[in-house]
Write a protein that holds these residues in place. Structure first.
Motif, PDB file in Angstrom:
ATOM      1  N   PHE A 146       0.809  -1.222   0.000  1.00 26.43           N
ATOM      2  CA  PHE A 146       0.000   0.000   0.000  1.00 26.43           C
ATOM      3  C   PHE A 146       0.841   1.270   0.000  1.00 26.43           C
ATOM      4  CE2 PHE A 146       0.587  -0.970   4.490  1.00 26.43           C
ATOM      5  CZ  PHE A 146       0.926   0.264   5.014  1.00 26.43           C
ATOM      6  N   GLY A 147       2.059   1.216   0.522  1.00 22.61           N
ATOM      7  CA  GLY A 147       2.916   2.400   0.538  1.00 22.61           C
ATOM      8  C   GLY A 147       3.215   2.912  -0.855  1.00 22.61           C
ATOM      9  N   ALA A 148       3.372   1.986  -1.801  1.00 16.28           N
ATOM     10  CA  ALA A 148       3.622   2.363  -3.192  1.00 16.28           C
ATOM     11  C   ALA A 148       2.325   2.456  -3.984  1.00 16.28           C
ATOM     12  CB  ALA A 148       4.569   1.361  -3.858  1.00 16.28           C
ATOM     13  N   SER A 149       1.515   1.397  -3.919  1.00 18.67           N
ATOM     14  CA  SER A 149       0.363   1.318  -4.816  1.00 18.67           C
ATOM     15  C   SER A 149      -0.823   2.177  -4.392  1.00 18.67           C
ATOM     16  CB  SER A 149      -0.075  -0.140  -4.979  1.00 18.67           C
ATOM     17  OG  SER A 149      -0.380  -0.718  -3.741  1.00 18.67           O
ATOM     18  N   SER A 150      -0.848   2.653  -3.150  1.00 16.61           N
ATOM     19  CA  SER A 150      -1.937   3.535  -2.716  1.00 16.61           C
ATOM     20  C   SER A 150      -1.427   4.907  -2.286  1.00 16.61           C
ATOM     21  CB  SER A 150      -2.715   2.908  -1.558  1.00 16.61           C
ATOM     22  OG  SER A 150      -3.405   1.769  -1.991  1.00 16.61           O
ATOM     23  N   ALA A 151      -0.559   4.928  -1.265  1.00 15.94           N
ATOM     24  CA  ALA A 151      -0.110   6.212  -0.709  1.00 15.94           C
ATOM     25  C   ALA A 151       0.679   7.025  -1.730  1.00 15.94           C
ATOM     26  CB  ALA A 151       0.731   5.980   0.550  1.00 15.94           C
ATOM     27  N   ALA A 152       1.726   6.454  -2.310  1.00 22.20           N
ATOM     28  CA  ALA A 152       2.537   7.197  -3.295  1.00 22.20           C
ATOM     29  C   ALA A 152       1.724   7.490  -4.555  1.00 22.20           C
ATOM     30  CB  ALA A 152       3.809   6.424  -3.630  1.00 22.20           C
ATOM     31  N   ASP A 153       0.957   6.499  -4.986  1.00 21.56           N
ATOM     32  CA  ASP A 153       0.156   6.661  -6.204  1.00 21.56           C
ATOM     33  C   ASP A 153      -0.796   7.848  -6.106  1.00 21.56           C
ATOM     34  OD1 ASP A 153      -0.974   5.521  -8.815  1.00 21.56           O
ATOM     35  OD2 ASP A 153      -2.754   5.581  -7.522  1.00 21.56           O
ATOM     36  N   ARG A 154      -1.286   8.110  -4.927  1.00 17.49           N
ATOM     37  CA  ARG A 154      -2.236   9.203  -4.696  1.00 17.49           C
ATOM     38  C   ARG A 154      -1.670  10.583  -5.091  1.00 17.49           C
ATOM     39  NH1 ARG A 154      -4.104  10.584   1.346  1.00 17.49           N
ATOM     40  NH2 ARG A 154      -5.200  12.499   0.906  1.00 17.49           N
ATOM     41  N   PHE A 155      -0.350  10.732  -5.013  1.00 12.84           N
ATOM     42  CA  PHE A 155       0.276  12.034  -5.262  1.00 12.84           C
ATOM     43  C   PHE A 155       1.024  12.114  -6.590  1.00 12.84           C
ATOM     44  CE2 PHE A 155      -0.058  11.502  -0.653  1.00 12.84           C
ATOM     45  CZ  PHE A 155      -0.791  12.656  -0.353  1.00 12.84           C
ATOM     46  N   THR A 156       0.849  11.153  -7.476  1.00  6.59           N
ATOM     47  CA  THR A 156       1.590  11.169  -8.747  1.00  6.59           C
ATOM     48  C   THR A 156       0.975  12.094  -9.789  1.00  6.59           C
ATOM     49  OG1 THR A 156       0.415   9.186  -9.493  1.00  6.59           O
ATOM     50  CG2 THR A 156       2.615   8.873  -8.512  1.00  6.59           C
ATOM     51  N   ASN A 157      -0.172  12.661  -9.541  1.00  7.20           N
ATOM     52  CA  ASN A 157      -0.802  13.578 -10.517  1.00  7.20           C
ATOM     53  C   ASN A 157      -0.124  14.913 -10.539  1.00  7.20           C
ATOM     54  OD1 ASN A 157      -2.582  11.551 -11.040  1.00  7.20           O
ATOM     55  ND2 ASN A 157      -4.108  12.324  -9.630  1.00  7.20           N
TER      56      ASN A 157
END
Length: 157
Positions: A146-157
């Motif tokens: 979840f650290g990569a696929s949810s938390a980090a992913d949330r801010f890639t925009n």
């Protein structure tokens, strides 16, 4: 190097470390886990890498920080996954240089890799997991990263 706290804004690595130290000192007997994961997104304009750092207090919440890095477009998936892993490990190294390892002596550090058994990243699992575990960290892959696929992913925009 700067990180961003969604609640406190932009922070230096030293300020973030102090924030984590204060968080731990609020409840020093709680169980803590440090989770670090990086995700990336690519389009014609470039590739955005986001490294998320989560200090989790067992059953009692967490604090999140992230770092965003923009580069030229990187279409090669293998290179991007290796770069994501490198950025996560770099974040751990910087935190250790700022004393986090002394604060979290008995606490696990998990590196969350944005790879899994489904899709094109499955052929990278053995390499990436071997790399991270050889350094001495716990590694999680999808669906547990979840650290990569949810938390980090949330801010890639």
């Amino acid at each position: 190097m700067h990180f961003t706290s969604p609640t406190r804004g932009i922070m230096t690595i030293h300020e973030m470390t102090e924030n984590i130290r204060d968080y731990i000192q609020e409840d020093p007997h709680a169980r803590y886990k440090l989770v670090i994961g990086t995700d990336s997104h690519t389009n014609r304009q470039g590739t955005v890498y986001v490294t998320a750092l989560i200090i989790h207090r067992g059953g009692k919440g967490a604090r999140l920080f992230y770092r965003k890095l923009r580069t030229k477009p990187m279409m090669d998936l293998r290179y991007r996954i290796y770069r994501e892993t490198e950025l996560s490990l770099e974040a751990v190294r910087l935190l250790n240089q700022n004393g986090i390892n002394k604060l979290l002596l008995d606490s696990p550090v998990e590196i969350h890799a944005d790879i899994g058994n489904n899709g094109d990243t499955k052929k990278l699992i053995q390499e990436i997991v071997g790399w991270i575990t050889s350094i001495g960290y716990i590694v999680r892959i999808k669906p547990y990263s979840f650290g990569a696929s949810s938390a980090a992913d949330r801010f890639t925009n």
